[in-house]
Design a protein around this motif. Structure first.
Motif, mmCIF file in Angstrom:
data_model
loop_
_atom_site.group_PDB
_atom_site.id
_atom_site.type_symbol
_atom_site.label_atom_id
_atom_site.label_comp_id
_atom_site.label_asym_id
_atom_site.label_seq_id
_atom_site.Cartn_x
_atom_site.Cartn_y
_atom_site.Cartn_z
ATOM 1 N N MET A 101 0.837 -1.200 0.000
ATOM 2 C CA MET A 101 0.000 0.000 0.000
ATOM 3 C C MET A 101 0.875 1.255 0.000
ATOM 4 O O MET A 101 0.614 2.196 -0.742
ATOM 5 C CB MET A 101 -0.857 -0.050 1.265
ATOM 6 C CG MET A 101 -1.975 0.945 1.323
ATOM 7 S SD MET A 101 -3.298 0.517 0.190
ATOM 8 C CE MET A 101 -3.522 2.077 -0.659
ATOM 9 N N PHE A 105 2.830 4.478 -3.408
ATOM 10 C CA PHE A 105 3.022 5.926 -3.352
ATOM 11 C C PHE A 105 4.454 6.330 -2.993
ATOM 12 O O PHE A 105 4.683 7.459 -2.587
ATOM 13 C CB PHE A 105 2.025 6.527 -2.364
ATOM 14 C CG PHE A 105 0.596 6.241 -2.715
ATOM 15 C CD1 PHE A 105 -0.007 6.880 -3.793
ATOM 16 C CD2 PHE A 105 -0.152 5.322 -1.990
ATOM 17 C CE1 PHE A 105 -1.321 6.608 -4.130
ATOM 18 C CE2 PHE A 105 -1.474 5.047 -2.324
ATOM 19 C CZ PHE A 105 -2.064 5.697 -3.394
ATOM 20 N N ALA B 6 -5.089 6.090 1.057
ATOM 21 C CA ALA B 6 -5.224 5.814 -0.377
ATOM 22 C C ALA B 6 -5.823 7.039 -1.076
ATOM 23 O O ALA B 6 -5.369 7.441 -2.151
ATOM 24 C CB ALA B 6 -6.092 4.589 -0.604
ATOM 25 N N GLY B 9 -3.262 9.747 -1.257
ATOM 26 C CA GLY B 9 -2.263 9.381 -2.264
ATOM 27 C C GLY B 9 -2.747 9.693 -3.665
ATOM 28 O O GLY B 9 -2.045 10.334 -4.450
ATOM 29 N N LEU B 10 -3.969 9.298 -3.957
ATOM 30 C CA LEU B 10 -4.509 9.515 -5.305
ATOM 31 C C LEU B 10 -4.660 10.994 -5.629
ATOM 32 O O LEU B 10 -4.456 11.409 -6.762
ATOM 33 C CB LEU B 10 -5.863 8.816 -5.454
ATOM 34 C CG LEU B 10 -5.798 7.293 -5.530
ATOM 35 C CD1 LEU B 10 -7.194 6.724 -5.648
ATOM 36 C CD2 LEU B 10 -4.941 6.842 -6.706
ATOM 37 N N TYR B 13 -2.039 13.001 -7.587
ATOM 38 C CA TYR B 13 -1.995 12.996 -9.044
ATOM 39 C C TYR B 13 -2.800 14.162 -9.625
ATOM 40 O O TYR B 13 -2.291 14.954 -10.357
ATOM 41 C CB TYR B 13 -2.496 11.656 -9.599
ATOM 42 C CG TYR B 13 -1.586 10.499 -9.238
ATOM 43 C CD1 TYR B 13 -0.407 10.279 -9.938
ATOM 44 C CD2 TYR B 13 -1.899 9.645 -8.185
ATOM 45 C CE1 TYR B 13 0.437 9.236 -9.611
ATOM 46 C CE2 TYR B 13 -1.055 8.595 -7.850
ATOM 47 C CZ TYR B 13 0.112 8.387 -8.573
ATOM 48 O OH TYR B 13 0.948 7.357 -8.247
ATOM 49 N N THR B 24 -10.639 4.636 -9.806
ATOM 50 C CA THR B 24 -9.180 4.551 -9.964
ATOM 51 C C THR B 24 -8.597 3.462 -9.076
ATOM 52 O O THR B 24 -7.756 2.676 -9.504
ATOM 53 C CB THR B 24 -8.524 5.903 -9.629
ATOM 54 O OG1 THR B 24 -9.159 6.926 -10.385
ATOM 55 C CG2 THR B 24 -7.036 5.888 -9.957
ATOM 56 N N ARG B 27 -9.406 0.106 -10.634
ATOM 57 C CA ARG B 27 -8.690 -0.236 -11.849
ATOM 58 C C ARG B 27 -7.180 -0.284 -11.656
ATOM 59 O O ARG B 27 -6.494 -1.074 -12.296
ATOM 60 C CB ARG B 27 -9.077 0.714 -12.979
ATOM 61 C CG ARG B 27 -10.551 0.468 -13.427
ATOM 62 C CD ARG B 27 -10.927 1.135 -14.729
ATOM 63 N NE ARG B 27 -10.781 2.579 -14.648
ATOM 64 C CZ ARG B 27 -9.793 3.258 -15.201
ATOM 65 N NH1 ARG B 27 -8.868 2.644 -15.908
ATOM 66 N NH2 ARG B 27 -9.740 4.555 -15.056
ATOM 67 N N SER B 28 -6.659 0.535 -10.765
ATOM 68 C CA SER B 28 -5.205 0.577 -10.603
ATOM 69 C C SER B 28 -4.661 -0.490 -9.666
ATOM 70 O O SER B 28 -3.643 -1.079 -9.922
ATOM 71 C CB SER B 28 -4.769 1.943 -10.078
ATOM 72 O OG SER B 28 -5.161 2.956 -10.957
ATOM 73 N N PHE B 29 -5.337 -0.705 -8.562
ATOM 74 C CA PHE B 29 -4.821 -1.728 -7.659
ATOM 75 C C PHE B 29 -5.931 -2.423 -6.909
ATOM 76 O O PHE B 29 -5.842 -2.656 -5.713
ATOM 77 C CB PHE B 29 -3.748 -1.184 -6.711
ATOM 78 C CG PHE B 29 -4.047 0.141 -6.070
ATOM 79 C CD1 PHE B 29 -3.837 1.314 -6.757
ATOM 80 C CD2 PHE B 29 -4.498 0.193 -4.763
ATOM 81 C CE1 PHE B 29 -4.096 2.536 -6.160
ATOM 82 C CE2 PHE B 29 -4.759 1.415 -4.160
ATOM 83 C CZ PHE B 29 -4.559 2.579 -4.858
ATOM 84 N N TYR B 31 -6.689 -5.420 -6.904
ATOM 85 C CA TYR B 31 -6.346 -6.724 -6.328
ATOM 86 C C TYR B 31 -5.563 -6.569 -5.031
ATOM 87 O O TYR B 31 -5.318 -7.530 -4.330
ATOM 88 C CB TYR B 31 -5.575 -7.578 -7.334
ATOM 89 C CG TYR B 31 -4.307 -6.954 -7.826
ATOM 90 C CD1 TYR B 31 -3.091 -7.346 -7.286
ATOM 91 C CD2 TYR B 31 -4.323 -5.956 -8.796
ATOM 92 C CE1 TYR B 31 -1.923 -6.752 -7.712
ATOM 93 C CE2 TYR B 31 -3.155 -5.365 -9.231
ATOM 94 C CZ TYR B 31 -1.951 -5.767 -8.683
ATOM 95 O OH TYR B 31 -0.797 -5.178 -9.094
ATOM 96 N N TRP B 33 -6.493 -3.756 -2.998
ATOM 97 C CA TRP B 33 -7.424 -3.063 -2.136
ATOM 98 C C TRP B 33 -8.761 -2.896 -2.842
ATOM 99 O O TRP B 33 -8.793 -2.432 -3.981
ATOM 100 C CB TRP B 33 -6.871 -1.672 -1.787
ATOM 101 C CG TRP B 33 -7.110 -1.313 -0.376
ATOM 102 C CD1 TRP B 33 -8.201 -0.669 0.119
ATOM 103 C CD2 TRP B 33 -6.264 -1.601 0.726
ATOM 104 N NE1 TRP B 33 -8.067 -0.548 1.473
ATOM 105 C CE2 TRP B 33 -6.892 -1.102 1.876
ATOM 106 C CE3 TRP B 33 -5.030 -2.241 0.875
ATOM 107 C CZ2 TRP B 33 -6.347 -1.223 3.146
ATOM 108 C CZ3 TRP B 33 -4.485 -2.356 2.132
ATOM 109 C CH2 TRP B 33 -5.144 -1.853 3.255
ATOM 110 N N SER B 34 -9.835 -3.261 -2.230
ATOM 111 C CA SER B 34 -11.144 -3.003 -2.821
ATOM 112 C C SER B 34 -11.891 -2.048 -1.921
ATOM 113 O O SER B 34 -11.615 -1.926 -0.744
ATOM 114 C CB SER B 34 -11.916 -4.294 -3.006
ATOM 115 O OG SER B 34 -12.617 -4.611 -1.836
#
Lengths: 188, 188
Positions: A101, A105, B6, B9-10, B13, B24, B27-29, B31, B33-34
């Motif tokens: 996680m 970043f 999270a 972090g996003l 961008y 995001t 689609r990005s991670f 697997y 984190w849901s």
DNA sequence: CCTCTCATGTAAGACGTTACATGATTCA
DNA sequence: TGAATCATGTAACGTCTTACATGAGAGG
């Protein structure tokens, strides 16, 4: 309710105390499933009410406090468990890791700190792999499925270590070359 | 509170709506984190209260219902996030997979059903691997960390597929030889 | 005698999921 | 015009973690 099924599964091997169930889960497949007493005891109570397990023995040496109860699976429990094993798994695999996680970043943090954290991970997983190999060699069970799952654990572990080594190398290369690629970040 | 991090972090961008954050992450991670709306919106509200994010823009075309809010990270948010990235990760990796959970107890089910389920898994992960390779080839970002994490995903995926193929083979061999090894099961 | 392991349990709170309700915009 | 996607939110419910309280038995 996967904890109930894990309990029913373990009780196929032999009767157990709640304490032993937690212990076995942790030692046998703790990296797939973790558990704590706040889940174990309420679930045992529920399974008992549903008739899926029964009490095999109560040891009540003292007089206060609850007795030590050894649980056994009932025929109904075996049937319910078999139905679950044969049912379709939901297709969601969840991998939750606080290093990964943060890793995502790392570009926003300090590169030297990132390398430190990667080194910590390498150490941690090297130890874990060594422990797994040791356990694997010393295992007494001939069980096909149990042997294969521990091979999976070792292979995943090794793959992760290889990846960490590569990541470390690439980060250090970037540091050396001093390019500012890190700052040109985009995400869709 | 990993969801908050999270989100922070996003938002490094670019500014985003809550909806886009979920999208995001998935689609990005996805697997690693849901996430779902029941977590996103309350967390955005909390982050706003803590001064770690701010509202960059409100589009209120209609008159009823909440406006569409675009969020931005504040300097305080960046500081809090940086402190988290640089802090030590807890060492617990959790892998939760309902196929693997069933797999552990395959010895108590029907072997033919087990092979069927393994085949389903193989198909599922072959598709996933193909999709990942495709995404990897088409990626536009030059980000080092993002590239490496998607390589990790593909390598783990490939390792799992190799393991599944081996498991399938070994189970079928056991079926053919007709030995009753499966029934001599023990666990510590 | 003291510490460790075995053993059982609960309460509070944090966290996560599901289902629902609402409505705008975009595109075929 | 209808469907898909973009967009926000909540309520109810379930699960999980943490912390605490209690006590027996074994071994140094």
């Amino acid at each position: 309710m996967p904890i109930k099924h894990a309990i029913l599964g373990l009780l196929h091997y032999h009767d157990m105390h709640g304490y032993k169930i937690k212990d076995t889960i942790e030692r046998s497949f703790g990296y797939v499933w973790s558990i704590n007493y706040g889940q174990i005891y309420p679930n045992l109570k529920a399974l008992l009410n549903e008739g899926l397990i029964s009490i095999a023995e109560v040891n009540q040496a003292g007089e206060s406090g609850p007795g030590r109860r050894r649980y056994a699976i009932t025929p109904n429990g075996k049937a319910a468990f078999r139905a679950w094993v044969n049912s379709n798994p939901e297709k969601t695999m969840i991998l939750r890791d606080s290093f990964l996680m943060r890793y995502i970043f790392f570009g926003f943090g300090e590169t030297t700190r990132a390398v430190e954290m990667i080194d910590d991970q390498i150490q941690l997983y090297q130890k874990q792999l060594a422990r797994r190999r040791d356990t694997y060699q010393k295992r007494t069970s001939v069980d096909l499925y149990a042997r294969l799952i521990s091979e999976l654990g070792m292979e995943m572990n090794a793959a992760f270590l290889r990846w960490l080594a590569r990541v470390r190398e690439e980060i250090i290369q970037t540091m050396d070359s001093g390019t500012e690629i890190l700052k040109r970040r985009t995400i869709s």
